[in-house]
Design a protein around this motif. Sequence first.
Motif: not given
Length: 151
Positions: A12-13, A48-55, A90-94
């Motif tokens: 997830t992201t 969602s490839h680009d989102v995972f790559k850039e997040s 999460s606290q890291q925003g995930l």
Amino acid sequence: MGNYPTGVTVITTVDESGTPLGLTVNSFASVSLDPLMILWSIDHKVSSHDVFKESGKFAVHVLAEDQGELCALFASKGIDRFANCEWKLSQQGLPIIEGALGVMECQTFKSVEAGDHTILIGEVTDIVSRKKEPLLYHNRKFGKIPAEFYE
């Protein structure tokens, strides 16, 4: 490759607007113990490839034997996956999905182009593990380790 039994994960992201994204993945492996690093790969054709790559961050959920429906949910298309499961930020925003055998929150260390996939290497920044049995993938089927295996 379907004849090689693997564990099953949901990765997830969030996108830049904070919308959670996730998908079922079995291309997951350990890379390093010090520092603790893992990898997984994503097909270039996945929406969602680009989102995972850039997040710059992602969470790996190692699914438990009782999470076959969750595995199918995150492998399906055209459905709001997060509206159909229990999760929180999460606290890291995930986005963290409830009930997984283990969850590793990661910062992206490096991405590597390899054929029709991108390999994402993450440094683990937080890890949670529960006493559960894993969900496995083999020969295009999901299931648990048979009880007689332990006997």
